[in-house]
Design a protein around this motif. Sequence first.
Motif, PDB file in Angstrom:
ATOM      1  N   THR A   2     -63.583  70.195 -10.179  1.00 59.93           N
ATOM      2  CA  THR A   2     -62.457  70.123  -9.467  1.00 59.93           C
ATOM      3  C   THR A   2     -62.202  68.568  -9.267  1.00 59.93           C
ATOM      4  O   THR A   2     -62.854  67.808  -9.112  1.00 59.93           O
ATOM      5  CB  THR A   2     -62.836  70.590  -7.861  1.00 59.93           C
ATOM      6  N   LEU A   3     -60.771  68.389  -9.310  1.00 64.16           N
ATOM      7  CA  LEU A   3     -60.416  66.896  -9.080  1.00 64.16           C
ATOM      8  C   LEU A   3     -59.907  66.739  -7.982  1.00 64.16           C
ATOM      9  O   LEU A   3     -59.080  67.696  -7.437  1.00 64.16           O
ATOM     10  CB  LEU A   3     -59.447  66.679 -10.402  1.00 64.16           C
ATOM     11  N   ILE A   4     -60.076  65.511  -7.483  1.00 62.91           N
ATOM     12  CA  ILE A   4     -59.474  65.151  -5.979  1.00 62.91           C
ATOM     13  C   ILE A   4     -58.700  63.895  -6.140  1.00 62.91           C
ATOM     14  O   ILE A   4     -58.960  63.056  -6.558  1.00 62.91           O
ATOM     15  CB  ILE A   4     -60.542  64.758  -4.993  1.00 62.91           C
ATOM     16  N   PRO A   5     -57.362  63.828  -5.839  1.00 64.68           N
ATOM     17  CA  PRO A   5     -56.342  62.800  -5.868  1.00 64.68           C
ATOM     18  C   PRO A   5     -56.787  61.769  -4.811  1.00 64.68           C
ATOM     19  O   PRO A   5     -57.546  62.088  -3.934  1.00 64.68           O
ATOM     20  CB  PRO A   5     -55.055  63.365  -5.612  1.00 64.68           C
ATOM     21  N   LEU A   6     -56.508  60.595  -5.197  1.00 63.23           N
ATOM     22  CA  LEU A   6     -56.765  59.534  -4.270  1.00 63.23           C
ATOM     23  C   LEU A   6     -56.584  59.817  -2.833  1.00 63.23           C
ATOM     24  O   LEU A   6     -57.249  59.526  -1.942  1.00 63.23           O
ATOM     25  CB  LEU A   6     -56.336  58.183  -4.971  1.00 63.23           C
ATOM     26  N   THR A   7     -55.223  60.210  -2.724  1.00 63.82           N
ATOM     27  CA  THR A   7     -54.866  60.325  -1.449  1.00 63.82           C
ATOM     28  C   THR A   7     -55.539  61.479  -0.507  1.00 63.82           C
ATOM     29  O   THR A   7     -55.447  61.625   0.804  1.00 63.82           O
ATOM     30  CB  THR A   7     -53.386  61.140  -1.395  1.00 63.82           C
ATOM     31  N   LYS A   8     -56.518  62.310  -1.136  1.00 61.44           N
ATOM     32  CA  LYS A   8     -57.219  63.368  -0.630  1.00 61.44           C
ATOM     33  C   LYS A   8     -58.720  63.079  -0.513  1.00 61.44           C
ATOM     34  O   LYS A   8     -59.432  63.882  -0.072  1.00 61.44           O
ATOM     35  CB  LYS A   8     -57.158  64.798  -1.354  1.00 61.44           C
ATOM     36  N   LEU A   9     -58.859  61.952  -0.782  1.00 59.46           N
ATOM     37  CA  LEU A   9     -60.360  61.279  -0.423  1.00 59.46           C
ATOM     38  C   LEU A   9     -60.675  61.253   1.200  1.00 59.46           C
ATOM     39  O   LEU A   9     -62.020  61.452   1.435  1.00 59.46           O
ATOM     40  CB  LEU A   9     -60.516  59.864  -1.120  1.00 59.46           C
ATOM     41  N   GLU A  45     -64.964  65.899  -7.989  1.00 62.66           N
ATOM     42  CA  GLU A  45     -65.294  66.101  -6.848  1.00 62.66           C
ATOM     43  C   GLU A  45     -66.771  66.177  -6.553  1.00 62.66           C
ATOM     44  O   GLU A  45     -67.423  65.469  -5.842  1.00 62.66           O
ATOM     45  CB  GLU A  45     -65.016  67.452  -6.243  1.00 62.66           C
ATOM     46  N   THR A  46     -67.512  66.509  -7.618  1.00 65.63           N
ATOM     47  CA  THR A  46     -69.115  66.428  -7.688  1.00 65.63           C
ATOM     48  C   THR A  46     -69.692  64.944  -7.754  1.00 65.63           C
ATOM     49  O   THR A  46     -70.686  64.763  -7.060  1.00 65.63           O
ATOM     50  CB  THR A  46     -69.648  67.295  -8.777  1.00 65.63           C
ATOM     51  N   GLU A  47     -68.980  64.138  -8.233  1.00 64.08           N
ATOM     52  CA  GLU A  47     -69.089  62.721  -8.526  1.00 64.08           C
ATOM     53  C   GLU A  47     -68.956  62.252  -7.066  1.00 64.08           C
ATOM     54  O   GLU A  47     -69.933  61.078  -6.556  1.00 64.08           O
ATOM     55  CB  GLU A  47     -68.396  61.785  -9.607  1.00 64.08           C
ATOM     56  N   ILE A  48     -67.967  62.354  -6.222  1.00 58.34           N
ATOM     57  CA  ILE A  48     -67.885  62.031  -4.868  1.00 58.34           C
ATOM     58  C   ILE A  48     -68.719  62.439  -4.044  1.00 58.34           C
ATOM     59  O   ILE A  48     -69.221  61.632  -3.190  1.00 58.34           O
ATOM     60  CB  ILE A  48     -66.252  62.316  -4.534  1.00 58.34           C
ATOM     61  N   ASP A  49     -68.991  63.710  -4.134  1.00 53.89           N
ATOM     62  CA  ASP A  49     -70.038  64.337  -3.302  1.00 53.89           C
ATOM     63  C   ASP A  49     -71.510  63.529  -3.441  1.00 53.89           C
ATOM     64  O   ASP A  49     -72.010  63.283  -2.646  1.00 53.89           O
ATOM     65  CB  ASP A  49     -70.032  66.018  -3.533  1.00 53.89           C
ATOM     66  N   GLU A  50     -71.623  63.437  -4.784  1.00 53.15           N
ATOM     67  CA  GLU A  50     -73.169  62.632  -4.948  1.00 53.15           C
ATOM     68  C   GLU A  50     -73.114  61.162  -4.423  1.00 53.15           C
ATOM     69  O   GLU A  50     -73.943  60.576  -3.886  1.00 53.15           O
ATOM     70  CB  GLU A  50     -73.230  62.684  -6.609  1.00 53.15           C
ATOM     71  N   TRP A  51     -71.897  60.639  -4.260  1.00 54.10           N
ATOM     72  CA  TRP A  51     -71.828  59.123  -4.340  1.00 54.10           C
ATOM     73  C   TRP A  51     -71.790  59.190  -2.285  1.00 54.10           C
ATOM     74  O   TRP A  51     -72.756  58.408  -2.030  1.00 54.10           O
ATOM     75  CB  TRP A  51     -70.276  58.355  -4.436  1.00 54.10           C
TER      76      TRP A  51
END
Length: 64
Positions: A2-9, A45-51
């Motif tokens: 899943t990809l998350i756009p910058l505006t949805k962070l 998304e998985t990279e953001i969750d890990e961060w």
Amino acid sequence: MTLIPLTKLSDKGILYSRNYIDRLIKEGRFPKPVFLSPRRRAFIETEIDEWVKTRIEQRDEVAA
């Protein structure tokens, strides 16, 4: 995947400005985006969750 756009962070609790996120990326302290077009980027998304998980673990290490 899943990809998350910058505006949805912000939905992930990341309330940083675009400029600050760009600085963190440049410093290697934030996941790199995937460019969907020259002006459109998104994050895995998985990279953001890990961060986020790493930030929490760092907080807990300092508190211990």
